[in-house]
Scaffold this motif. Sequence first.
Motif, PDB file in Angstrom:
ATOM      1  N   LYS A   1       0.836  -1.202   0.000  1.00 18.24           N
ATOM      2  CA  LYS A   1       0.000   0.000   0.000  1.00 18.24           C
ATOM      3  C   LYS A   1       0.871   1.252   0.000  1.00 18.24           C
ATOM      4  CE  LYS A   1      -3.651   2.357   2.483  1.00 18.24           C
ATOM      5  NZ  LYS A   1      -4.442   2.442   3.698  1.00 18.24           N
ATOM      6  N   ARG A   2       1.941   1.253   0.804  1.00 25.01           N
ATOM      7  CA  ARG A   2       2.848   2.391   0.863  1.00 25.01           C
ATOM      8  C   ARG A   2       3.498   2.634  -0.504  1.00 25.01           C
ATOM      9  NH1 ARG A   2       7.849   3.703   0.936  1.00 25.01           N
ATOM     10  NH2 ARG A   2       8.597   1.576   0.778  1.00 25.01           N
ATOM     11  N   MET A   3       3.922   1.543  -1.155  1.00 25.14           N
ATOM     12  CA  MET A   3       4.555   1.667  -2.465  1.00 25.14           C
ATOM     13  C   MET A   3       3.563   2.165  -3.518  1.00 25.14           C
ATOM     14  SD  MET A   3       6.956  -1.717  -2.399  1.00 25.14           S
ATOM     15  CE  MET A   3       7.565  -1.497  -4.055  1.00 25.14           C
ATOM     16  N   ARG A   4       2.333   1.649  -3.477  1.00 28.94           N
ATOM     17  CA  ARG A   4       1.310   2.082  -4.428  1.00 28.94           C
ATOM     18  C   ARG A   4       1.002   3.564  -4.260  1.00 28.94           C
ATOM     19  NH1 ARG A   4      -4.415  -0.411  -3.760  1.00 28.94           N
ATOM     20  NH2 ARG A   4      -4.349   1.093  -2.092  1.00 28.94           N
ATOM     21  N   GLU A   5       0.917   4.023  -3.010  1.00 27.19           N
ATOM     22  CA  GLU A   5       0.663   5.439  -2.744  1.00 27.19           C
ATOM     23  C   GLU A   5       1.817   6.317  -3.224  1.00 27.19           C
ATOM     24  OE1 GLU A   5      -0.202   5.372   1.432  1.00 27.19           O
ATOM     25  OE2 GLU A   5      -2.310   4.864   1.087  1.00 27.19           O
ATOM     26  N   ALA A   6       3.016   5.732  -3.327  1.00 26.81           N
ATOM     27  CA  ALA A   6       4.180   6.454  -3.827  1.00 26.81           C
ATOM     28  C   ALA A   6       4.255   6.400  -5.356  1.00 26.81           C
ATOM     29  CB  ALA A   6       5.454   5.880  -3.213  1.00 26.81           C
ATOM     30  N   GLY A   7       3.242   5.783  -5.991  1.00 26.46           N
ATOM     31  CA  GLY A   7       3.190   5.738  -7.450  1.00 26.46           C
ATOM     32  C   GLY A   7       3.871   4.543  -8.085  1.00 26.46           C
ATOM     33  N   ARG A   8       4.247   3.544  -7.301  1.00 28.87           N
ATOM     34  CA  ARG A   8       4.918   2.359  -7.832  1.00 28.87           C
ATOM     35  C   ARG A   8       3.874   1.312  -8.216  1.00 28.87           C
ATOM     36  NH1 ARG A   8       9.928   1.392  -4.888  1.00 28.87           N
ATOM     37  NH2 ARG A   8      10.271  -0.224  -6.439  1.00 28.87           N
ATOM     38  N   ASP A   9       4.196   0.456  -9.167  1.00 26.66           N
ATOM     39  CA  ASP A   9       3.337  -0.673  -9.521  1.00 26.66           C
ATOM     40  C   ASP A   9       3.528  -1.769  -8.482  1.00 26.66           C
ATOM     41  OD1 ASP A   9       2.357   0.494 -11.828  1.00 26.66           O
ATOM     42  OD2 ASP A   9       3.964  -0.325 -13.073  1.00 26.66           O
ATOM     43  N   VAL A  10       2.431  -2.367  -8.035  1.00 23.17           N
ATOM     44  CA  VAL A  10       2.485  -3.407  -7.005  1.00 23.17           C
ATOM     45  C   VAL A  10       1.635  -4.582  -7.462  1.00 23.17           C
ATOM     46  CG1 VAL A  10       1.927  -3.975  -4.606  1.00 23.17           C
ATOM     47  CG2 VAL A  10       2.792  -1.699  -5.173  1.00 23.17           C
ATOM     48  N   VAL A  11       2.149  -5.797  -7.310  1.00 21.59           N
ATOM     49  CA  VAL A  11       1.406  -7.010  -7.639  1.00 21.59           C
ATOM     50  C   VAL A  11       1.446  -7.942  -6.435  1.00 21.59           C
ATOM     51  CG1 VAL A  11       1.301  -9.048  -9.117  1.00 21.59           C
ATOM     52  CG2 VAL A  11       1.986  -6.841 -10.077  1.00 21.59           C
ATOM     53  N   VAL A  12       0.267  -8.394  -6.007  1.00 22.82           N
ATOM     54  CA  VAL A  12       0.169  -9.395  -4.949  1.00 22.82           C
ATOM     55  C   VAL A  12      -0.419 -10.633  -5.590  1.00 22.82           C
ATOM     56  CG1 VAL A  12      -0.910 -10.017  -2.761  1.00 22.82           C
ATOM     57  CG2 VAL A  12      -0.149  -7.667  -3.152  1.00 22.82           C
ATOM     58  N   ALA A  13       0.308 -11.745  -5.529  1.00 24.74           N
ATOM     59  CA  ALA A  13      -0.120 -12.951  -6.230  1.00 24.74           C
ATOM     60  C   ALA A  13      -1.098 -13.779  -5.414  1.00 24.74           C
ATOM     61  CB  ALA A  13       1.093 -13.793  -6.616  1.00 24.74           C
ATOM     62  N   VAL A  14      -0.807 -14.025  -4.160  1.00 24.10           N
ATOM     63  CA  VAL A  14      -1.655 -14.870  -3.324  1.00 24.10           C
ATOM     64  C   VAL A  14      -1.661 -14.308  -1.907  1.00 24.10           C
ATOM     65  CG1 VAL A  14      -1.960 -17.165  -2.316  1.00 24.10           C
ATOM     66  CG2 VAL A  14      -1.121 -16.943  -4.645  1.00 24.10           C
ATOM     67  N   VAL A  15      -2.865 -14.232  -1.333  1.00 21.49           N
ATOM     68  CA  VAL A  15      -2.980 -13.832   0.069  1.00 21.49           C
ATOM     69  C   VAL A  15      -3.905 -14.817   0.749  1.00 21.49           C
ATOM     70  CG1 VAL A  15      -3.783 -12.055   1.656  1.00 21.49           C
ATOM     71  CG2 VAL A  15      -2.629 -11.393  -0.456  1.00 21.49           C
ATOM     72  N   GLU A  16      -3.427 -15.474   1.789  1.00 19.46           N
ATOM     73  CA  GLU A  16      -4.248 -16.387   2.592  1.00 19.46           C
ATOM     74  C   GLU A  16      -4.495 -15.704   3.924  1.00 19.46           C
ATOM     75  OE1 GLU A  16      -6.603 -18.727   4.071  1.00 19.46           O
ATOM     76  OE2 GLU A  16      -5.858 -19.415   2.138  1.00 19.46           O
ATOM     77  N   THR A  17      -5.749 -15.334   4.199  1.00 26.45           N
ATOM     78  CA  THR A  17      -6.055 -14.569   5.408  1.00 26.45           C
ATOM     79  C   THR A  17      -6.212 -15.435   6.653  1.00 26.45           C
ATOM     80  OG1 THR A  17      -8.443 -14.699   5.110  1.00 26.45           O
ATOM     81  CG2 THR A  17      -7.290 -12.872   4.017  1.00 26.45           C
ATOM     82  N   HIS A  18      -6.441 -16.731   6.487  1.00 29.63           N
ATOM     83  CA  HIS A  18      -6.693 -17.638   7.615  1.00 29.63           C
ATOM     84  C   HIS A  18      -7.836 -17.112   8.477  1.00 29.63           C
ATOM     85  CE1 HIS A  18      -3.176 -20.031   6.640  1.00 29.63           C
ATOM     86  NE2 HIS A  18      -2.502 -18.899   6.523  1.00 29.63           N
ATOM     87  N   GLY A  19      -8.759 -16.373   7.852  1.00 32.26           N
ATOM     88  CA  GLY A  19      -9.922 -15.866   8.572  1.00 32.26           C
ATOM     89  C   GLY A  19      -9.665 -14.642   9.435  1.00 32.26           C
ATOM     90  N   ARG A  20      -8.468 -14.070   9.369  1.00 32.96           N
ATOM     91  CA  ARG A  20      -8.144 -12.912  10.212  1.00 32.96           C
ATOM     92  C   ARG A  20      -8.668 -11.629   9.550  1.00 32.96           C
ATOM     93  NH1 ARG A  20      -3.217 -15.822  10.100  1.00 32.96           N
ATOM     94  NH2 ARG A  20      -2.863 -16.882  12.071  1.00 32.96           N
ATOM     95  N   ALA A  21      -9.407 -10.845  10.308  1.00 31.10           N
ATOM     96  CA  ALA A  21     -10.003  -9.614   9.773  1.00 31.10           C
ATOM     97  C   ALA A  21      -8.935  -8.594   9.369  1.00 31.10           C
ATOM     98  CB  ALA A  21     -10.949  -8.992  10.805  1.00 31.10           C
TER      99      ALA A  21
END
Length: 54
Positions: free
Chosen positions: A28-48
């Motif tokens: 999020k910090r990098m995106r706000e700085a204008g950088r391209d960001v890619v997240v491939a997989v996020v497993e939340t394990h049910g955590r809010a």
Amino acid sequence: MAKRGRLRVLLGAAPGVGKTFAMLHEGKRMREAGRDVVVAVVETHGRAATRCRR
């Protein structure tokens, strides 16, 4: 000539130590700085705190 991307690996010894939260916070910090960001997989394990909020 295009610059090469960078890969950052976050390691933790146990679930719940903040790896995913740290990755999303940095992305999020990098995106706000204008950088391209890619997240491939996020497993939340049910955590809010790590759930995607659109």
